[in-house]
Design a protein around this motif. Structure first.
Motif, PDB file in Angstrom:
ATOM      1  N   ALA A   1       0.829  -1.208   0.000  1.00 34.78           N
ATOM      2  CA  ALA A   1       0.000   0.000   0.000  1.00 34.78           C
ATOM      3  C   ALA A   1       0.861   1.255   0.000  1.00 34.78           C
ATOM      4  N   PHE A   2       1.938   1.253   0.830  1.00 37.10           N
ATOM      5  CA  PHE A   2       2.805   2.438   0.888  1.00 37.10           C
ATOM      6  C   PHE A   2       3.543   2.649  -0.436  1.00 37.10           C
ATOM      7  N   THR A   3       4.072   1.564  -1.025  1.00 41.98           N
ATOM      8  CA  THR A   3       4.795   1.688  -2.300  1.00 41.98           C
ATOM      9  C   THR A   3       3.866   2.185  -3.404  1.00 41.98           C
ATOM     10  N   SER A   4       2.680   1.624  -3.508  1.00 38.84           N
ATOM     11  CA  SER A   4       1.744   2.071  -4.543  1.00 38.84           C
ATOM     12  C   SER A   4       1.350   3.524  -4.332  1.00 38.84           C
ATOM     13  N   HIS A   5       1.065   3.907  -3.062  1.00 39.87           N
ATOM     14  CA  HIS A   5       0.711   5.308  -2.777  1.00 39.87           C
ATOM     15  C   HIS A   5       1.844   6.248  -3.180  1.00 39.87           C
ATOM     16  N   TRP A   6       3.061   5.841  -2.892  1.00 37.44           N
ATOM     17  CA  TRP A   6       4.206   6.717  -3.193  1.00 37.44           C
ATOM     18  C   TRP A   6       4.396   6.860  -4.700  1.00 37.44           C
TER      19      TRP A   6
END
Length: 867
Positions: A102-107
């Protein structure tokens, strides 16, 4: 003694017991040392990295795809906690790959490039595939350029189209680019910019053809085909391409008499390329006959070659070749209606010479001056002194040609490059394969496959010429397995060299098409040679010098040889009294000392200035016009005029001179290179280190003709030739010559050291001049500092100089230089001594000094009083 021995014997077993390892304790094994450099180069490391990048690409793809469906539920959690969400166990996210996904995709999506972030998956994928396979499956830098363009274009386009959508289609980067562009160009301007950028990329990538629909022509009655060519009917979609056949000469590769068939390349069907062999060779056997020098009429112009569409027949020269030394040029004086003859009239020996102009109705026949009569019994060296190292006929290996042809076609086909025609020209060292690419194939694609073609051919190194100037084809030069030696004897015996009307003809080597490359050094006008050690520079210098010795008379040519290595040019010491020039008072005509090199170069500069003064007085522009006037006896030798031989300065190792002397050598070399060509002084400079500090910009600008043997790097090749290619030569005389604005590959003619010795001994045993050709004297001003002159220590030429000044009533330093063949420094000192004696007046700037003594009788009284 016995007691000591016993003690030592008793002690030894104790030491052995102490050294025995304890069986109850285990020693740790030594770990093998792992070097970082070997670890990086290890094939297993590459495969591990490839697996890691492939996993990373798959991970990002799953995380990005899951983000498309779960971004609304995960947005607040990731946006609020930022990177700390990775370590909060109480936070639950819906992404398939958890908090990290989730964090990688958001970034990548929200803070990055939006939907264009999928290009990062492609980036990691191509890196992983290249690492695992171990070779370049995908071109890295080309794909990086596409990815960078796609990130910017796609993110900005989606941001422009979606507007104020809640989903970050363009990401933060796309929104920022869209806001700036819309503010700068407006909404409409930003849309047009995106449209133009997208269309431009499509056109550049796929080379789209935009054709206006044409009207169908009206049906015409069928006509009979002419000369084997049929007019093809209109094709329907899906039909195979037509085949055009043309009558052609028999193929030299296969020996059949069938027609040459050209099939337009198709994607689905394989086509067979037929190799055309272009030969150009000289007769294998030569009959060499020696004939004394006789006037030879000008050769008739050679007939032009016929242009053949598919085959080039070998061009044969006349049957036996006859060796004739250079003709003695005699110009007939044409009769004129009114001519003038200059007759000196001597009324009294003490009086000055008076020239009387007598008008004559018919031209008085005057025999032209012939400089070769000084050594009228001089014999040119014969060709029997040279050895025939190899035959003129090129050895053709049909199997090798066919194999290389197929390898080239297959390699290009692997990269989806279709060709229409291929032909081969076999040379002494390399074979040139000329290909005609299919329509729409970019030349740069073939040029970039240089290493791949070399790998498939297992060749030492190939060179691609894309395109060949004036041919409309692309050339691939492949070294031959069996190389042919180019013999200097065969080149000197050729008709092109024997009947050349050049001032300084030099036989350099043979082209790829087996044609002799013979150039005029006087038109080059200077030659710069460079190459690594042992690649043929010294043999090339010997080839040039021997070519000139076979063509020129000692009265027409002089050499100034500079040899810092002291052994390369020592063979020519035997021809000192025939062809060499040196400084006055020097014993050895071949200069090896650096200080004497500086003096010799400055003496050549003085000789150049003297020759320009002679050309100015004669009203001519170059040495050919001046010598033409002198041989027609239109110039008076009593006024300092003389026949001017060509002077060729040869420096074998220029880099050593620059290191030891520096500016003292570079300045006179630059002066000679800039000015000396019109007065017949030409330079041949060789060096094995073509670096920028050795071959400076001033020197390169005045050496348009350059020869490059094999060098170690592309930088050296660009330094000497201003273009790469010399680093791909194969050595042993293989060279590139830049001349008249074109770059030609040659195989240098070979002449061995014993052959040069025989030629030098033959010339040295003949009657020569009393001494070598003397250059003007040069005295370094540094050596004369602090030395004042007096009348008691006057120059030995003082009286002679005084008589020259009084007879001409002109107090000029240049007059002393021309009449007495002196250097500027010595002539200036003589003029100062004449001023101290009262014979001439003080210096008047650019004007000549006033002569105080009017008659020779008054001069004799002054000279007697000084005794």
């Amino acid at each position: 003694m016995a007691g000591n021995k016993l003690k030592s014997e008793k002690k030894e077993p104790k030491k052995k017991k102490e050294q025995l390892p304890d069986p109850t304790t285990l020693k740790p094994d030594k770990e093998p040392e792992v070097k970082v450099k070997e670890l990086v180069k290890d094939e297993r490391t590459h495969k591990v990295l490839g697996a890691f990048f492939l996993l990373l690409a798959l991970y990002c793809f799953i995380a990005f795809t899951s983000y498309l469906f779960t971004w609304e539920e995960d947005f607040d959690k990731v946006h609020r906690y930022s990177s700390s969400v990775l370590f909060r166990h109480e936070v639950e996210v819906d992404n398939l790959l958890g908090r990290l996904g989730a964090f990688t995709s958001h970034w990548f999506f929200f803070k990055g490039f939006g939907i264009a972030s999928y290009l990062f998956c492609y980036f990691f994928f191509i890196i992983g595939i290249n690492f695992i396979v171990g070779r370049r499956v995908f071109r890295f830098w080309r794909n990086v350029k596409y990815i960078i363009f796609g990130l910017l274009f796609i993110s900005m386009t989606f941001a422009f189209l979606t507007g104020k959508s809640t989903f970050p289609w363009g990401g933060a980067m796309g929104d920022a680019l869209n806001r700036w562009t819309s503010g700068f160009l407006g909404k409409t301007g930003a849309g047009l910019l995106l449209l133009v950028a997208g269309l431009s990329w499509i056109i550049w990538k796929f080379n789209v053809d935009f054709k206006w629909p044409e009207k169908k022509p009206k049906p015409v009655k069928e006509k009979e085909p002419f000369a084997g060519f049929g007019e093809p009917d209109e094709e329907e979609e899906g039909e195979p391409a037509p085949v055009f056949t043309a009558p052609a000469k028999s193929n030299a590769m296969k020996g059949d008499g069938s027609q040459i068939t050209v099939i337009p390349p198709a994607e689905e069907e394989d086509f067979e390329q037929e190799l055309q062999l272009i030969e150009k060779e000289e007769p294998a056997a030569k009959v060499i006959t020696y004939i004394p020098p006789t006037p030879v009429p000008e050769p008739e112009p050679e007939p032009e070659e016929e242009l053949v569409m598919t085959m080039h027949e070998p061009e044969l020269e006349p049957e036996p070749e006859i060796y004739t030394p250079p003709p003695v040029s005699k110009k007939n004086t044409e009769a004129a209606e009114v001519a003038f003859e200059i007759k000196p009239v001597y009324e009294d020996p003490s009086d000055e010479e008076v020239e009387e102009i007598v008008p004559v109705r018919e031209a008085v026949p005057v025999d032209p001056y012939e400089p070769t009569l000084d050594l009228r019994d001089y014999k040119y060296p014969s060709l029997e002194m040279l050895e025939n190292h190899g035959s003129d006929k090129i050895v053709q290996d049909t199997t090798e040609l066919e194999k290389n042809k197929n390898q080239i076609i297959d390699t290009l086909k692997n990269y989806d490059i279709a060709i229409q025609k291929i032909s081969a020209t076999v040379g002494p060292t390399v074979t040139l394969y000329e290909i005609v690419p299919a329509a729409g194939v970019r030349i740069s694609r073939i040029k970039n496959l240089e290493d791949d073609i070399a790998l498939s051919l297992s060749a030492l190194g190939i060179r691609i010429i894309a395109p060949i100037p004036g041919r409309g084809t692309i050339g691939i030069e492949v070294p031959n397995v069996k190389k042919t030696i180019v013999s200097l004897r065969n080149m000197l015996a050729s008709d092109k060299f024997q009947h050349s009307q050049m001032d300084l003809p030099i036989a350099i080597g043979k082209k790829i098409d087996n044609e002799n490359f013979i150039a005029d050094l006087a038109k080059m006008p200077h030659l710069l040679m460079a190459g690594a050690t042992g690649q043929g520079k010294s043999v090339g210098i010997n080839t040039l010098l021997v070519s000139l010795l076979y063509k020129k008379h000692p009265s027409q040519l002089k050499f100034v040889l500079v040899d810092p290595k002291k052994v390369e040019l020592s063979l020519y010491k035997l021809i000192e009294k025939h062809f060499l020039a040196k400084l006055p008072g020097e014993e050895d005509a071949i200069i090896t000392d650096t200080k004497k090199v500086v003096h010799t170069l400055n003496a050549l500069c003085i000789e150049m200035d003297l020759r320009y003064d002679l050309l100015k007085e004669a009203g001519t522009r170059n040495i050919r016009e001046y010598n033409g006037k002198f041989t027609q006896r239109r110039l008076n030798p009593q006024k300092g005029h003389r026949y001017l031989p060509f002077i060729v300065l040869v420096i074998d190792e220029f880099a050593d001179l620059i290191m030891t002397a520096g500016k003292e050598v570079e300045m006179p070399i630059a002066r000679l290179a800039q000015l000396a060509r019109a007065v017949g002084i030409h330079l041949i400079i060789a060096t094995q280190r073509p670096s920028v500090n050795i071959i400076t910009g001033t020197i390169k600008a005045n050496f348009p003709a350059r020869i490059a043997f094999k060098v170690s790097s592309k930088i050296d090749s660009r330094t000497i030739l201003d273009i790469g290619g010399a680093e791909q030569l194969i050595g042993q005389g293989d060279m590139l010559i830049s001349f008249n604005g074109e770059l030609v590959r040659l195989q240098c003619a070979f002449v061995d050291t014993p052959e040069v010795e025989r030629v030098a001994e033959f010339i040295g045993e003949q009657r020569g001049y009393p001494d070598a050709f003397l250059l003007p004297e040069y005295i370094d001003e540094k050596d004369m500092e602090g030395k004042d002159f007096s009348l008691a220590d006057r120059d030995p030429l003082f009286e002679e100089a005084a008589r020259v000044i009084v007879q001409n009533q002109q107090g000029s330093t240049s007059l002393l230089q021309r009449r007495m063949k002196l250097g500027y420094n010595r002539a200036g000192r003589l003029m100062d001594q004449l001023e101290a004696a009262g014979i001439v007046g003080p210096n008047m700037g650019s004007k000549a000094r006033e002569v105080n003594v009017k008659t020779e009788a008054d001069l004799e009284e002054i000279l007697n009083s000084m005794l």
